[in-house]
Design a protein around this motif. Sequence first.
Motif, mmCIF file in Angstrom:
data_model
loop_
_atom_site.group_PDB
_atom_site.id
_atom_site.type_symbol
_atom_site.label_atom_id
_atom_site.label_comp_id
_atom_site.label_asym_id
_atom_site.label_seq_id
_atom_site.Cartn_x
_atom_site.Cartn_y
_atom_site.Cartn_z
ATOM 1 N N ALA A 32 0.986 -1.202 0.029
ATOM 2 C CA ALA A 32 0.161 -0.170 -0.128
ATOM 3 C C ALA A 32 0.797 1.455 0.057
ATOM 4 O O ALA A 32 2.184 1.226 0.403
ATOM 5 C CB ALA A 32 -0.896 -0.060 1.220
ATOM 6 N N LEU A 33 0.249 2.298 -0.726
ATOM 7 C CA LEU A 33 1.298 3.537 -0.640
ATOM 8 C C LEU A 33 0.656 4.593 -0.033
ATOM 9 O O LEU A 33 -0.784 4.829 0.009
ATOM 10 C CB LEU A 33 1.396 3.726 -2.102
ATOM 11 C CG LEU A 33 1.909 5.219 -2.576
ATOM 12 C CD1 LEU A 33 3.291 5.274 -2.169
ATOM 13 C CD2 LEU A 33 1.560 5.554 -3.923
ATOM 14 N N LEU A 97 5.693 2.983 1.642
ATOM 15 C CA LEU A 97 5.063 1.827 1.459
ATOM 16 C C LEU A 97 4.711 1.065 2.723
ATOM 17 O O LEU A 97 5.625 0.875 3.820
ATOM 18 C CB LEU A 97 5.977 0.949 0.675
ATOM 19 C CG LEU A 97 6.475 1.601 -0.817
ATOM 20 C CD1 LEU A 97 7.315 0.826 -1.640
ATOM 21 C CD2 LEU A 97 5.163 2.047 -1.448
ATOM 22 N N ASP A 98 3.454 0.440 2.815
ATOM 23 C CA ASP A 98 3.381 -0.267 3.804
ATOM 24 C C ASP A 98 2.775 -1.780 3.360
ATOM 25 O O ASP A 98 2.025 -1.898 2.557
ATOM 26 C CB ASP A 98 1.769 0.294 4.324
ATOM 27 C CG ASP A 98 1.018 -0.540 5.633
ATOM 28 O OD1 ASP A 98 1.656 -1.361 5.810
ATOM 29 O OD2 ASP A 98 0.228 0.180 6.103
ATOM 30 N N ARG A 99 3.392 -2.604 4.146
ATOM 31 C CA ARG A 99 3.472 -4.071 3.606
ATOM 32 C C ARG A 99 2.065 -4.812 4.095
ATOM 33 O O ARG A 99 1.828 -5.851 3.251
ATOM 34 C CB ARG A 99 4.716 -4.910 4.215
ATOM 35 C CG ARG A 99 4.850 -6.386 4.059
ATOM 36 C CD ARG A 99 5.080 -6.342 2.327
ATOM 37 N NE ARG A 99 5.185 -7.722 1.830
ATOM 38 C CZ ARG A 99 4.333 -8.406 1.318
ATOM 39 N NH1 ARG A 99 2.887 -7.866 1.179
ATOM 40 N NH2 ARG A 99 4.611 -9.766 0.960
ATOM 41 N N TRP A 100 1.419 -4.398 5.026
ATOM 42 C CA TRP A 100 0.505 -5.087 5.527
ATOM 43 C C TRP A 100 -0.985 -4.579 5.529
ATOM 44 O O TRP A 100 -1.761 -5.061 5.239
ATOM 45 C CB TRP A 100 0.882 -5.467 7.127
ATOM 46 C CG TRP A 100 2.114 -6.039 7.283
ATOM 47 C CD1 TRP A 100 3.188 -5.544 7.711
ATOM 48 C CD2 TRP A 100 2.467 -7.525 6.988
ATOM 49 N NE1 TRP A 100 4.275 -6.765 7.675
ATOM 50 C CE2 TRP A 100 3.804 -7.641 7.181
ATOM 51 C CE3 TRP A 100 1.515 -8.590 6.304
ATOM 52 C CZ2 TRP A 100 4.385 -8.875 6.895
ATOM 53 C CZ3 TRP A 100 2.342 -9.832 6.044
ATOM 54 C CH2 TRP A 100 3.739 -9.971 6.278
ATOM 55 N N ALA A 101 -1.179 -3.284 6.109
ATOM 56 C CA ALA A 101 -2.394 -2.863 5.728
ATOM 57 C C ALA A 101 -3.061 -2.413 4.394
ATOM 58 O O ALA A 101 -2.147 -2.476 3.586
ATOM 59 C CB ALA A 101 -2.595 -1.448 6.632
ATOM 60 N N ASP A 109 2.924 2.491 10.585
ATOM 61 C CA ASP A 109 2.545 1.239 9.793
ATOM 62 C C ASP A 109 3.233 1.175 8.735
ATOM 63 O O ASP A 109 3.486 0.098 8.070
ATOM 64 C CB ASP A 109 1.057 1.208 9.495
ATOM 65 C CG ASP A 109 0.172 1.079 10.678
ATOM 66 O OD1 ASP A 109 -1.032 1.290 10.443
ATOM 67 O OD2 ASP A 109 0.730 0.710 11.706
ATOM 68 N N TYR A 110 3.989 2.081 8.340
ATOM 69 C CA TYR A 110 4.695 2.148 7.057
ATOM 70 C C TYR A 110 6.177 1.761 7.375
ATOM 71 O O TYR A 110 6.823 1.983 8.180
ATOM 72 C CB TYR A 110 4.693 3.572 6.273
ATOM 73 C CG TYR A 110 3.459 3.809 5.947
ATOM 74 C CD1 TYR A 110 2.353 4.301 6.621
ATOM 75 C CD2 TYR A 110 3.081 3.695 4.633
ATOM 76 C CE1 TYR A 110 1.038 4.425 6.193
ATOM 77 C CE2 TYR A 110 1.819 3.743 4.029
ATOM 78 C CZ TYR A 110 0.867 4.187 4.809
ATOM 79 O OH TYR A 110 -0.373 4.581 4.307
ATOM 80 N N ASP A 111 6.723 0.822 6.194
ATOM 81 C CA ASP A 111 7.863 0.282 6.150
ATOM 82 C C ASP A 111 9.093 1.064 5.523
ATOM 83 O O ASP A 111 10.141 0.864 6.189
ATOM 84 C CB ASP A 111 7.776 -1.157 5.803
ATOM 85 C CG ASP A 111 6.744 -2.067 6.405
ATOM 86 O OD1 ASP A 111 5.680 -2.153 5.777
ATOM 87 O OD2 ASP A 111 6.842 -2.369 7.475
ATOM 88 N N TYR A 112 8.643 1.438 4.735
ATOM 89 C CA TYR A 112 9.783 2.296 3.687
ATOM 90 C C TYR A 112 9.406 3.842 3.416
ATOM 91 O O TYR A 112 8.073 4.169 3.229
ATOM 92 C CB TYR A 112 10.001 1.477 2.522
ATOM 93 C CG TYR A 112 10.380 0.033 2.824
ATOM 94 C CD1 TYR A 112 9.862 -0.784 2.503
ATOM 95 C CD2 TYR A 112 11.958 -0.269 3.089
ATOM 96 C CE1 TYR A 112 9.956 -2.268 2.782
ATOM 97 C CE2 TYR A 112 12.124 -1.559 3.227
ATOM 98 C CZ TYR A 112 11.255 -2.458 2.893
ATOM 99 O OH TYR A 112 11.693 -3.909 3.384
#
Length: 123
Positions: A32-33, A97-101, A109-112
């Motif tokens: 997700a962006l 970028l969010d890997r899960w939600a 919540d965002y990973d990158y």
Amino acid sequence: VQLQASGGGLVQAGGSLRLSCAASGRVLRNYALGWFRQTPGKEREFVAAISRSGGSTSYADSVKGRFTISRDNAKNTGYLQMNSLTPEDTALYFCALDRWAEVSGISRDYDYWGQGTLVTVSS
């Protein structure tokens, strides 16, 4: 994963800008962006988010009806179209970028994260 945000600049109130967020590799479809913004002395603020497929979106109340988030997974790029800009929109804008939600307005919540692109709206 590396993100490159671009498209910021100086614009007069009422004008428009389109921000882009390019992801390294063919990875964007897996995330997700989101777009966030930050001004000096303030916490990072959620702006908009879009799901992996683009089928779901979420906006901060302050930008609803003026900003549109989109993505092109084939081009590995996300976008934020900003219309009817006001001086209150002046900020450093980040894509993430969010890997899960599916879509999230929570920055943790965002990973990158990208490096940010500066938007300045003059009155």
